[in-house]
Design a protein around this motif. Sequence first.
Motif, PDB file in Angstrom:
ATOM      1  N   GLY A 270       0.701  -1.026   0.246  1.00 23.46           N
ATOM      2  CA  GLY A 270       0.102  -0.365  -0.501  1.00 23.46           C
ATOM      3  C   GLY A 270       1.102   1.121  -0.157  1.00 23.46           C
ATOM      4  N   ASP A 271       2.242   1.662  -0.307  1.00 26.53           N
ATOM      5  CA  ASP A 271       3.569   2.494   0.544  1.00 26.53           C
ATOM      6  C   ASP A 271       3.352   3.021  -1.038  1.00 26.53           C
ATOM      7  N   VAL A 272       2.807   3.833  -1.635  1.00 28.71           N
ATOM      8  CA  VAL A 272       2.803   4.809  -2.824  1.00 28.71           C
ATOM      9  C   VAL A 272       4.604   4.390  -3.195  1.00 28.71           C
ATOM     10  N   PRO A 273       5.692   4.215  -3.403  1.00 30.85           N
ATOM     11  CA  PRO A 273       7.216   3.755  -3.848  1.00 30.85           C
ATOM     12  C   PRO A 273       7.503   5.778  -4.244  1.00 30.85           C
ATOM     13  N   LYS A 274       7.421   6.492  -4.648  1.00 37.53           N
ATOM     14  CA  LYS A 274       7.675   7.402  -5.214  1.00 37.53           C
ATOM     15  C   LYS A 274       6.341   8.619  -5.294  1.00 37.53           C
ATOM     16  N   MET A 275       6.582  10.093  -5.151  1.00 35.09           N
ATOM     17  CA  MET A 275       5.490  10.089  -5.447  1.00 35.09           C
ATOM     18  C   MET A 275       6.396  11.991  -5.498  1.00 35.09           C
ATOM     19  N   ARG A 276       5.246  12.591  -6.252  1.00 36.07           N
ATOM     20  CA  ARG A 276       5.601  14.281  -6.610  1.00 36.07           C
ATOM     21  C   ARG A 276       4.756  14.974  -7.036  1.00 36.07           C
ATOM     22  N   LEU A 277       4.243  15.773  -6.380  1.00 36.49           N
ATOM     23  CA  LEU A 277       3.230  16.495  -6.657  1.00 36.49           C
ATOM     24  C   LEU A 277       3.579  18.084  -8.011  1.00 36.49           C
ATOM     25  N   SER A 278       2.807  18.156  -8.288  1.00 35.89           N
ATOM     26  CA  SER A 278       2.561  19.318  -8.869  1.00 35.89           C
ATOM     27  C   SER A 278       2.367  20.741  -8.256  1.00 35.89           C
ATOM     28  N   VAL A 279       2.863  21.405  -8.114  1.00 34.24           N
ATOM     29  CA  VAL A 279       2.282  22.910  -7.657  1.00 34.24           C
ATOM     30  C   VAL A 279       2.341  24.115  -8.202  1.00 34.24           C
ATOM     31  N   GLU A 280       1.472  23.373  -9.539  1.00 31.80           N
ATOM     32  CA  GLU A 280       1.996  24.677 -10.038  1.00 31.80           C
ATOM     33  C   GLU A 280       0.227  25.353 -10.553  1.00 31.80           C
ATOM     34  N   LYS A 281      -0.540  24.675  -9.472  1.00 31.67           N
ATOM     35  CA  LYS A 281      -1.987  25.280  -9.475  1.00 31.67           C
ATOM     36  C   LYS A 281      -2.231  26.367  -8.014  1.00 31.67           C
ATOM     37  N   LEU A 282      -0.655  25.752  -6.990  1.00 36.09           N
ATOM     38  CA  LEU A 282      -1.096  27.106  -6.162  1.00 36.09           C
ATOM     39  C   LEU A 282      -0.342  27.919  -6.236  1.00 36.09           C
ATOM     40  N   SER A 283       0.739  27.535  -7.191  1.00 36.61           N
ATOM     41  CA  SER A 283       1.388  28.955  -7.522  1.00 36.61           C
ATOM     42  C   SER A 283       0.917  30.117  -8.312  1.00 36.61           C
ATOM     43  N   ALA A 284       0.383  29.480  -9.074  1.00 36.80           N
ATOM     44  CA  ALA A 284      -0.437  30.277 -10.111  1.00 36.80           C
ATOM     45  C   ALA A 284      -1.584  31.203  -8.952  1.00 36.80           C
ATOM     46  N   LEU A 285      -1.576  30.567  -8.255  1.00 35.91           N
ATOM     47  CA  LEU A 285      -2.846  31.048  -7.236  1.00 35.91           C
ATOM     48  C   LEU A 285      -2.158  32.647  -6.766  1.00 35.91           C
ATOM     49  N   GLY A 286      -0.295  32.957  -6.276  1.00 35.85           N
ATOM     50  CA  GLY A 286       0.471  33.339  -5.953  1.00 35.85           C
ATOM     51  C   GLY A 286       1.016  33.246  -4.904  1.00 35.85           C
ATOM     52  N   TYR A 287       1.116  31.824  -4.589  1.00 37.53           N
ATOM     53  CA  TYR A 287       1.776  30.779  -2.823  1.00 37.53           C
ATOM     54  C   TYR A 287       3.489  29.837  -3.890  1.00 37.53           C
ATOM     55  N   GLU A 288       4.000  30.324  -3.884  1.00 38.32           N
ATOM     56  CA  GLU A 288       5.540  29.809  -4.757  1.00 38.32           C
ATOM     57  C   GLU A 288       6.097  28.364  -3.041  1.00 38.32           C
ATOM     58  N   PRO A 289       5.865  27.519  -3.112  1.00 35.07           N
ATOM     59  CA  PRO A 289       6.685  26.820  -2.428  1.00 35.07           C
ATOM     60  C   PRO A 289       7.749  27.275  -1.399  1.00 35.07           C
ATOM     61  N   PRO A 290       8.196  27.244  -1.023  1.00 33.52           N
ATOM     62  CA  PRO A 290       9.907  27.519   0.205  1.00 33.52           C
ATOM     63  C   PRO A 290      10.146  26.544  -0.115  1.00 33.52           C
ATOM     64  N   GLY A 291      11.672  26.550  -0.671  1.00 37.55           N
ATOM     65  CA  GLY A 291      12.757  25.739   0.020  1.00 37.55           C
ATOM     66  C   GLY A 291      12.613  24.290  -0.789  1.00 37.55           C
ATOM     67  N   SER A 292      13.708  23.762  -0.551  1.00 36.74           N
ATOM     68  CA  SER A 292      13.478  22.360  -1.277  1.00 36.74           C
ATOM     69  C   SER A 292      13.323  21.194  -0.315  1.00 36.74           C
ATOM     70  N   SER A 293      12.415  19.557  -1.153  1.00 41.60           N
ATOM     71  CA  SER A 293      12.520  18.895  -0.515  1.00 41.60           C
ATOM     72  C   SER A 293      12.961  18.386   1.420  1.00 41.60           C
ATOM     73  N   ASP A 294      15.092  18.444   0.565  1.00 40.15           N
ATOM     74  CA  ASP A 294      15.500  18.019   1.531  1.00 40.15           C
ATOM     75  C   ASP A 294      15.475  18.999   2.594  1.00 40.15           C
TER      76      ASP A 294
END
Length: 309
Positions: A270-294
Amino acid sequence: MDLTDRRLVITGGAGLVGSQLAKLLAPDNDVVVADDLSKGEADRVPDDAELVVADMRDAEDVADVITGDVDAVFHFAAYTDTNYDRPRVLFEENAEMTYNVLERMEEVGVRNLAFTSSSTVYGEAPRPTPEDYAPLEPISEYGASKLADEGLISTYAHKYDFTAWVFRFANIVGPHQRGTVVPDFIEKLQDDPGTLTILGDGRQEKSYMHVSDCVDAMRYVVEHADRSLNVYNLGSRTTTSVNRIADIVSNELGLDPEYEYTGGDRGWAGDVPKMRLSVEKLSALGYEPPGSSDEAVRRGARDLVAELT
């Protein structure tokens, strides 16, 4: 919806994300935290928020905290363990809690709901995964429960004129967290500083976001997205492997252990081994996620090393 001078209820508000949201919102609002404290802790709730011990599976408890003077409900109460050992209980009671909240809101005329969903609703999807990706095919009961909750919320948004904000989280890290990979590695290395057992092959790779950035993004979306149903991914543009998490945690502890692996391409069924979400919709609203995953993982590791060592 402007989040100033409002009466707000946060269910599950003594947990990782809920307590940080309460801390963010309480200075400018009348915040009520409703939590049964089965997993959350009372001392996480800020002093300027009201804590009510309440179980969202109990309709009377729900009625006590969701009253007609509430402006919005942030519904976070849920079983959150993707590998929970009683999956039918997880599915049924997550749905029961969400249905109880929605029914009570409709009964007393509260029409604004924010909900914490999960990247697990997508299953094993192409990366980066946008909000309009289909079909949604979760591979765990936890993911299925979140998708079922989303279906209920969509129904209330369209049938009962609710405004809903649904947040599909990446992996959230931060203080007081237990039962996930970062605190698990810290606790294992405290027991045996020379060896670290890693579930799977260590090449699982996911997006991580620090809880402080997560709640900041949630507030921004609620204040700027105004459709009847607003679905947003919350995460970072990069990913971190399990091996890299092991390196970061070991570095923060000043250790150099040998890694051992249980094998396979995922930590559990049941574990999803690889995941990366698109955040383009969030960015288009005007919020840019700060920093990296690391960077998020390192911040979370520092939070937890300070607590656990």
